[in-house]
Design an enzyme around this catalytic site. Sequence first.
Site, short mmCIF file in Angstrom:
data_model
loop_
_atom_site.label_atom_id
_atom_site.label_comp_id
_atom_site.label_asym_id
_atom_site.label_seq_id
_atom_site.Cartn_x
_atom_site.Cartn_y
_atom_site.Cartn_z
N GLU A 118 0.82 -1.21 0.00
CA GLU A 118 0.00 0.00 0.00
C GLU A 118 0.86 1.27 0.00
O GLU A 118 0.35 2.36 0.22
CB GLU A 118 -0.94 0.02 1.22
CG GLU A 118 -1.93 -1.13 1.30
CD GLU A 118 -3.14 -0.99 0.37
OE1 GLU A 118 -3.17 -0.03 -0.42
OE2 GLU A 118 -4.02 -1.86 0.43
N HIS A 141 -3.42 1.90 8.40
CA HIS A 141 -4.47 1.08 7.77
C HIS A 141 -4.56 -0.23 8.52
O HIS A 141 -3.54 -0.87 8.78
CB HIS A 141 -4.12 0.85 6.30
CG HIS A 141 -4.91 -0.26 5.70
ND1 HIS A 141 -6.29 -0.25 5.66
CD2 HIS A 141 -4.54 -1.44 5.14
CE1 HIS A 141 -6.72 -1.37 5.10
NE2 HIS A 141 -5.67 -2.11 4.78
N HIS A 143 -7.54 -3.73 9.82
CA HIS A 143 -8.71 -4.54 9.44
C HIS A 143 -9.58 -4.88 10.65
O HIS A 143 -9.66 -6.05 11.04
CB HIS A 143 -8.24 -5.86 8.80
CG HIS A 143 -7.50 -5.72 7.50
ND1 HIS A 143 -6.87 -6.78 6.87
CD2 HIS A 143 -7.31 -4.64 6.69
CE1 HIS A 143 -6.31 -6.38 5.74
NE2 HIS A 143 -6.55 -5.07 5.62
N HIS A 213 -13.07 -4.13 3.12
CA HIS A 213 -11.62 -4.28 3.22
C HIS A 213 -11.06 -3.79 4.56
O HIS A 213 -10.52 -4.58 5.32
CB HIS A 213 -10.93 -3.56 2.05
CG HIS A 213 -9.43 -3.59 2.12
ND1 HIS A 213 -8.63 -3.19 1.09
CD2 HIS A 213 -8.59 -3.94 3.12
CE1 HIS A 213 -7.35 -3.33 1.44
NE2 HIS A 213 -7.31 -3.77 2.68
O1 2HA Z 1 -0.80 -5.03 3.93
O2 2HA Z 1 -3.81 -4.80 4.45
O3 2HA Z 1 -4.42 -3.63 2.19
C1 2HA Z 1 -1.87 -5.86 3.68
C2 2HA Z 1 -3.08 -5.04 3.51
C3 2HA Z 1 -3.36 -4.51 2.17
ZN ZN Z 2 -5.75 -3.99 3.98
#
Ligand code: 2HA
Ligand code: ZN
Length: 267
Positions: A118, A141, A143, A213
Amino acid sequence: MEQLRSNCALMAEIDRIAEVAGYLWTKGWAERNGGNISVNVTSLLTPEDLALPALAPAKALPEKMEALAGHVFYVTGTGKRMRYVAQAPFENGSLIRVAADGLSYEIIAEQPIQPTSELPSHLMMHNYVRSTGRDNKVVLHTHPTDLIGMTHCKRFLNSDYLTKVLWSMIPECRIIVPKGIGIVPYEIPGTVELARATIKQLENHDVVFWEKHGILAVGEDLIECFDAIDTLSKSAQIYFSARLASGEDPEGMTQQQLDDLVPAFGL
Ligand code: 2HA
Ligand code: ZN
């Protein structure tokens, strides 16, 4: 690398990155290599640090990044796991330096660990936010299961509605995430298209949900970026708990109760 390790300000920031990487893993937000972190550490470096030789050939950036010319970032490595970033940040990430013309970057420390997939989007976002005059240092970022789950429901893919639902679960959410939530419809991870769509949302928000995502936050401080996502996750948990308890949509705080927070907290 002795020179960097004796830079206390830099090492304190690297410790904070490791601390947050550990939180991402223990929260269950970082399966395998999920998520990535980049932090602008330029202001913490000495002139000698800034001039470190490249460890690998320069790589082109997807576009000219004028606001980042000469800037140095700690970036988590591609395919690297957050739980290992927490233990050994310089074995699972590296320092990269953007060239003076803003067109390429080089890895300068400590090992030639290739940056996250990313990276183009991280740097495009750093470049965008800095070019608006803000001293942005962080792109985070991750999840989070609960927040990603919400993006699978059509009615939550509306910025005003989702912001209102999450703000209204707990007063802190309106205070800690004052600009609310931007939403980006699904795009392939790591693409320039995803970056561009996110930048559009960053005009008005510091936290953006990527449909099906993950979540992305920008800011001056990594702990605060983590706190913003953590508070949104708490709101989502309260929403789910209330819905489970009653079988109905929770009432949430009223608009008046939300509005009253603005003068009370100088929002
Ligand atoms: O690095 O989360 O979006 C792995 C991720 C890609
Ligand atoms: Zn990701």
